[in-house]
Each structure stands twice: as C-alpha cells, then as structure tokens.
Write a protein that holds these residues in place. Structure first.
Motif, short mmCIF file in Angstrom:
data_model
loop_
_atom_site.label_atom_id
_atom_site.label_comp_id
_atom_site.label_asym_id
_atom_site.label_seq_id
_atom_site.Cartn_x
_atom_site.Cartn_y
_atom_site.Cartn_z
N ARG A 13 -9.18 -18.54 27.17
CA ARG A 13 -9.77 -18.54 25.83
C ARG A 13 -8.90 -19.31 24.84
O ARG A 13 -9.41 -20.00 23.96
CB ARG A 13 -10.01 -17.11 25.35
CG ARG A 13 -11.19 -16.48 26.08
CD ARG A 13 -11.48 -15.10 25.58
NE ARG A 13 -12.65 -14.55 26.25
CZ ARG A 13 -12.87 -13.27 26.38
NH1 ARG A 13 -12.02 -12.38 25.88
NH2 ARG A 13 -13.95 -12.84 27.01
N PRO A 43 -22.96 -18.10 30.55
CA PRO A 43 -21.86 -17.24 30.10
C PRO A 43 -22.18 -15.76 30.33
O PRO A 43 -23.33 -15.32 30.19
CB PRO A 43 -21.76 -17.53 28.60
CG PRO A 43 -22.35 -18.89 28.44
CD PRO A 43 -23.44 -18.97 29.47
N LEU A 45 -20.98 -13.29 28.54
CA LEU A 45 -21.08 -12.57 27.27
C LEU A 45 -22.20 -13.14 26.41
O LEU A 45 -22.39 -14.36 26.35
CB LEU A 45 -19.75 -12.68 26.50
CG LEU A 45 -18.52 -12.16 27.23
CD1 LEU A 45 -17.26 -12.45 26.41
CD2 LEU A 45 -18.65 -10.68 27.52
N LYS A 46 -22.91 -12.27 25.73
CA LYS A 46 -23.99 -12.71 24.84
C LYS A 46 -23.43 -13.24 23.52
O LYS A 46 -24.05 -14.08 22.88
CB LYS A 46 -24.95 -11.56 24.56
CG LYS A 46 -25.71 -11.11 25.79
CD LYS A 46 -26.72 -10.05 25.45
CE LYS A 46 -27.37 -9.44 26.65
NZ LYS A 46 -28.23 -10.28 27.41
N ARG A 47 -22.27 -12.72 23.12
CA ARG A 47 -21.65 -13.13 21.86
C ARG A 47 -20.20 -13.52 22.10
O ARG A 47 -19.59 -13.10 23.07
CB ARG A 47 -21.70 -11.99 20.84
CG ARG A 47 -23.10 -11.64 20.38
CD ARG A 47 -23.12 -10.51 19.36
NE ARG A 47 -22.63 -9.24 19.88
CZ ARG A 47 -23.35 -8.38 20.61
NH1 ARG A 47 -24.58 -8.68 20.90
NH2 ARG A 47 -22.83 -7.26 21.01
N VAL A 48 -19.66 -14.26 21.16
CA VAL A 48 -18.25 -14.62 21.18
C VAL A 48 -17.45 -13.33 20.98
O VAL A 48 -17.81 -12.50 20.14
CB VAL A 48 -17.94 -15.65 20.06
CG1 VAL A 48 -16.47 -15.88 19.91
CG2 VAL A 48 -18.67 -16.95 20.35
N THR A 54 -16.69 -17.82 15.90
CA THR A 54 -18.11 -17.78 16.25
C THR A 54 -18.82 -19.10 15.94
O THR A 54 -19.91 -19.34 16.45
CB THR A 54 -18.84 -16.64 15.50
OG1 THR A 54 -18.67 -16.82 14.10
CG2 THR A 54 -18.29 -15.29 15.91
N GLU A 59 -18.36 -22.48 21.82
CA GLU A 59 -18.67 -21.06 21.99
C GLU A 59 -19.26 -20.78 23.37
O GLU A 59 -19.08 -19.69 23.90
CB GLU A 59 -19.56 -20.54 20.87
CG GLU A 59 -20.94 -21.14 20.79
CD GLU A 59 -21.97 -20.42 21.62
OE1 GLU A 59 -21.80 -19.25 21.96
OE2 GLU A 59 -22.98 -21.06 21.94
N ASP A 60 -19.93 -21.74 23.97
CA ASP A 60 -20.46 -21.54 25.32
C ASP A 60 -19.33 -21.32 26.31
O ASP A 60 -19.45 -20.50 27.23
CB ASP A 60 -21.34 -22.72 25.74
CG ASP A 60 -20.59 -24.05 25.76
OD1 ASP A 60 -19.70 -24.27 24.91
OD2 ASP A 60 -20.89 -24.89 26.62
N ARG A 63 -17.58 -17.78 25.69
CA ARG A 63 -18.33 -16.62 26.19
C ARG A 63 -18.25 -16.46 27.71
O ARG A 63 -18.73 -15.48 28.27
CB ARG A 63 -19.79 -16.71 25.76
CG ARG A 63 -19.95 -16.57 24.25
CD ARG A 63 -21.40 -16.52 23.79
NE ARG A 63 -22.13 -17.73 24.11
CZ ARG A 63 -23.22 -17.79 24.90
NH1 ARG A 63 -23.72 -16.70 25.44
NH2 ARG A 63 -23.82 -18.95 25.13
N GLN A 64 -17.61 -17.39 28.40
CA GLN A 64 -17.45 -17.29 29.85
C GLN A 64 -16.35 -16.28 30.20
O GLN A 64 -15.34 -16.19 29.51
CB GLN A 64 -17.08 -18.65 30.45
CG GLN A 64 -18.14 -19.70 30.37
CD GLN A 64 -19.25 -19.47 31.38
OE1 GLN A 64 -19.28 -18.52 32.14
NE2 GLN A 64 -20.21 -20.38 31.36
#
Length: 109
Positions: A13, A43, A45-48, A54, A59-60, A63-64
């Motif tokens: 990250r 990813p 995760l749905k959100r950061v 954000t 952000e893609d 979210r991984q």
C-alpha cells in the motif's frame, strides 16, 4: 498469485501511493494482460482502507489485498510431455515485470 497481509500488505500500500511505483505496477500488470492474456482479479475491498487517499488515481490498486492475474486457457497436451518446461517458461514470461516489481517493493530487504 501473490497474497498480501501484515507487513507485506503495508509495504504494498505504501508503494502504490507513490505515483512512480504505481505507474510501474500498472505497466507490469498491462504486460501480463497484453502479452500473456492474463486478467487481474477485481479488488478484494469495496472501499479504500481508512487513512488512505480515497481520491487517489490508484485506488483500484489500493483496494487490492492480493495480486492475482489469471489466464483461463485450457492446458495444451505439451504440459504432459518433456516440452512442458518450455511451455511454462513462455506462459509465465509476461509476468516477470510483475514479479520484479513485487520483489523490489514488497519483499526487498
């Protein structure tokens, strides 16, 4: 497939928040996609995650929680013959830029 957790996820990250490192990762993924027919999994995760940007253009990637590139192709008959090694080397060659990025940014000492 490279699963990320704990320190390796934190290093990942941190790396993808750097525009230069994120661009290099996008290029490595694109090489796998265009030269090898691989596709990056969506990813996890749905959100950061909290505390992350954000509005980041990456952000893609943020979210991984794993870097999984798949190529859904049937196995050729060569896989069961002595020439299997040649097939495997050629099939995974497009993933070398991704492997190098991961080693440099996540698993380097």
């Amino acid at each position: 497939a490279w699963g990320l957790e704990g320190d390796s996820l934190n290093r990942y990250r941190e790396a993808v928040q750097n525009p230069r490192h994120a661009e290099a990762l996008h290029q490595a993924i694109a090489t796998g996609e265009t030269d090898g027919g691989y596709a990056l999994d969506a990813p996890a995760l749905k959100r950061v995650p909290p505390g992350m940007d954000t509005a980041s253009p990456n952000e893609d990637l943020i979210r991984q929680k794993a870097l999984i590139l798949r190529a859904d192709t049937p196995l050729p008959s060569e896989i069961f013959k002595p020439e299997a090694l040649d097939y495997i080397i050629e099939k995974f060659r497009p993933l070398l830029p991704l492997h190098h990025w991961i080693m440099a940014h996540i698993f380097s000492s």
